[in-house]
Design an enzyme around this catalytic site. Structure first.
Site, PDB file in Angstrom:
ATOM      1  CB  CYS A   1      -1.823   0.289  12.972  1.00 41.89           C
ATOM      2  SG  CYS A   1      -2.823   1.030  11.565  1.00 41.89           S
TER       3      CYS A   1
ATOM      4  CB  CYS B   1      -2.834   4.926  12.913  1.00 37.08           C
ATOM      5  SG  CYS B   1      -0.734   4.084  12.332  1.00 37.08           S
TER       6      CYS B   1
ATOM      7  CB  CYS C   1       0.914   2.079  10.705  1.00 38.04           C
ATOM      8  SG  CYS C   1       0.261   1.734   9.182  1.00 38.04           S
TER       9      CYS C   1
ATOM     10  CB  CYS D   1      -1.825   4.488   8.334  1.00 34.06           C
ATOM     11  SG  CYS D   1      -3.080   4.032   9.053  1.00 34.06           S
TER      12      CYS D   1
ATOM     13  CB  THR E   1      -1.493   0.430   1.178  1.00 31.07           C
ATOM     14  OG1 THR E   1      -0.115   0.221   2.141  1.00 31.07           O
ATOM     15  CG2 THR E   1      -1.556  -1.782   1.238  1.00 31.07           C
TER      16      THR E   1
ATOM     17  CG  ASP F   1      17.274  16.350  48.054  1.00 33.09           C
ATOM     18  OD1 ASP F   1      16.890  17.123  47.964  1.00 33.09           O
ATOM     19  OD2 ASP F   1      16.422  15.265  49.015  1.00 33.09           O
TER      20      ASP F   1
ATOM     21  NE  ARG G   1      -1.183   7.746   0.728  1.00 35.93           N
ATOM     22  CZ  ARG G   1      -2.424   6.725   1.761  1.00 35.93           C
ATOM     23  NH1 ARG G   1      -2.455   7.550   2.093  1.00 35.93           N
ATOM     24  NH2 ARG G   1      -3.197   6.253   1.088  1.00 35.93           N
TER      25      ARG G   1
END
Length: 490
Positions: free
Chosen positions: A38, A68, A34, A65, A30, A440, A63
């Site tokens: 996702c 998500c 992601c 998703c 695709t 401390d 590119r």
């Protein structure tokens, strides 16, 4: 981690949000990338490849998703747990240095050549400084598109793009939508319109996050005029590269609600980066707590309230000044001393939503202060004025790019800087996760109650088993005392 294919596949199949930001899943069929958590059905193993950064995914032609939104993942925790050149470079890129000073400026701050930095980042992140900065600009642009009504031309330049065309091409390439389409989609799913001029967004983090010590500490030590706790939110003023801002941070389930009022939208990236740093939102609490829980005397504290973060600062120089003002005095007295400095030397600001009045004074503004005007012991005046002079002339730098051990040595060389002051600056200003405060008072009381070694040397030896997370152990040990820093204000 992205090279461990079997481990990455297990994380993706279990939709484990703990690994968001550690690596990204790129789907070969695709061309989408992601986050591990996702919610869509995971692809076949042979169609997955794993990359170390969003920039590497984008550079490889994937590119983001739309489901998500991997570009909004928490940052990798390793950049805040390391002090090497790559980690320091990533912190500087997050603070917008490449956009303001270029790759040459980034390299100069780190003491390397531009070619060396490029090679180191490519080897570890699969992308060079320009690609990493471009990925960050794309995310800034998306925030401005979705959360403001600014014209697209103003969004482009505020996000750091040099032209409208580059802005349009980058947004389409990274998100698969034109800028106008992103705004339309956001408007369809949005609630009531935001207050004009205010940018409202969510700051993600890895669960668990315990807000009690984080916001309790910030509220209990807040300097009047610069910080306040109002209506369940920590609010403060910010000095930024192009102007100033006011931020409101509210703990919510699963995120921190952030409202930013900026005089210049070009400062959005820096403002977000500093807020995430302030609240230690890129930490890996599971790894931290697992290490500390191995000590049977710390385990009950961790089990009672896991996910404690280290409250940091938005400005290292500011915190160093405040640390000196707080030497050997109560929290209330330290706030009073700091408030006097703010009133006398801070820059006034308008706060339409609250009671903030000033920016904390810069070292340059404090460089000319009259030591006799300070209601401090003479030795403390010398400590403060020497510190301010070193910060003002840049011979001492306390930023995200600072080498931790070098800073410790430089601070120790200044008059009046003992181990406690040096380590608290290392912990909260420099972000060293292994800073430790064995002298401390609160730590020594906790050690006595828990049966830990009593002397600083013996306690330090015992704390070897807590490394590299001793700064987080400090947060748990401080909870043994019933102090306001451990509780959200009523």
């Amino acid at each position: 981690m992205h090279t461990d294919t079997e481990r990455c596949v297990r994380a993706v199949r279990s939709k484990d949000a703990r690994f968001d930001g550690w690596f990204f899943t790129a789907v070969l069929t695709t061309r989408i990338y992601c986050r591990p958590s996702c919610p869509v059905v995971p692809p076949k193993v042979e169609n997955m490849t794993f990359l170390p950064s969003a920039a590497a995914c984008q550079q490889a032609g994937f590119r983001a998703c739309k489901r998500c939104r991997p570009d909004t993942s928490p940052g990798s925790p390793q950049w805040n747990a390391r002090a090497d050149s790559v980690a320091r470079a990533m912190r500087l890129i997050a603070d917008g240095v490449v956009d303001r000073e270029g790759v040459a400026g980034l390299a100069a701050r780190l003491g390397y050549s531009a070619r060396q930095i490029e090679r180191q980042l490519l080897a570890e992140l699969g992308a060079g400084p320009l690609a990493l900065a471009r990925s960050q600009r794309a995310q800034t642009a998306r925030l401005l598109i979705e959360t403001t009504g600014l014209p697209m031309a103003e969004v482009a330049f505020a996000a750091g793009f040099s032209s409208i065309r580059t802005f349009n091409d980058t947004v389409r390439e990274v998100f698969g939508l034109a800028p106008g389409e992103l705004r339309t989609r956001a408007a369809r799913g949005s609630g009531p319109a935001a207050t004009p001029g205010v940018i409202a967004l969510r700051l993600p983090y890895r669960a668990p996050l315990n807000p009690s010590n984080l916001f309790g500490h910030l509220a209990a030590t807040a300097v009047p005029g610069v910080e306040e706790w109002r209506d369940g939110a920590y609010r403060r003023t910010l000095t930024l590269p192009h102007g100033h801002g006011i931020v409101s941070l509210t703990p919510r389930p699963g995120h921190i609600a952030c409202r930013l009022l900026l005089t210049d939208p070009r400062d959005l990236t820096q403002a977000i980066s500093r807020c995430r740093w302030l609240l230690d939102l890129d930490a890996d609490p599971v790894a931290v707590d697992e290490q500390l829980r191995a000590d049977p005397l710390l385990a009950p504290l961790v089990d009672e309230a896991p996910g404690r973060r280290v409250p940091r600062t938005v400005d290292g120089a500011e915190f160093a000044v405040r640390a000196v003002l707080g030497q050997q005095v109560s929290t209330a007295a330290a706030r009073t001393h700091a408030a006097r400095l703010v009133t006398a030397h801070g820059t006034p600001v308008d706060d339409p939503e609250g009671g903030l009045t000033h920016l904390f004074p810069t070292p340059q503004a404090l460089a000319g202060l009259d030591p006799e005007a300070l209601a401090l012991p003479r030795t403390r005046r010398t400590t403060l004025t020497t510190l301010v002079a070193a910060l003002a002339d840049d011979s001492l730098r306390l930023g995200t790019d600072t080498d931790w051990e070098r800073a410790r040595a430089e601070l120790t060389a200044l008059p009046g800087f003992g181990p406690w002051t040096v380590e608290v600056i290392a912990m909260r200003a420099l972000g060293d996760p292994d800073a430790f405060l064995p002298t401390d008072l609160g730590i020594r009381r906790a050690a006595a109650q828990l049966g830990l070694p009593a002397t600083p040397a013996a306690l330090t030896a015992r704390a070897t088993h807590w490394r590299p997370w001793r700064a987080y152990a400090v947060q748990y040990l401080w909870t043994v005392d019933d102090h306001p820093i451990n509780h959200l204000p009523a």
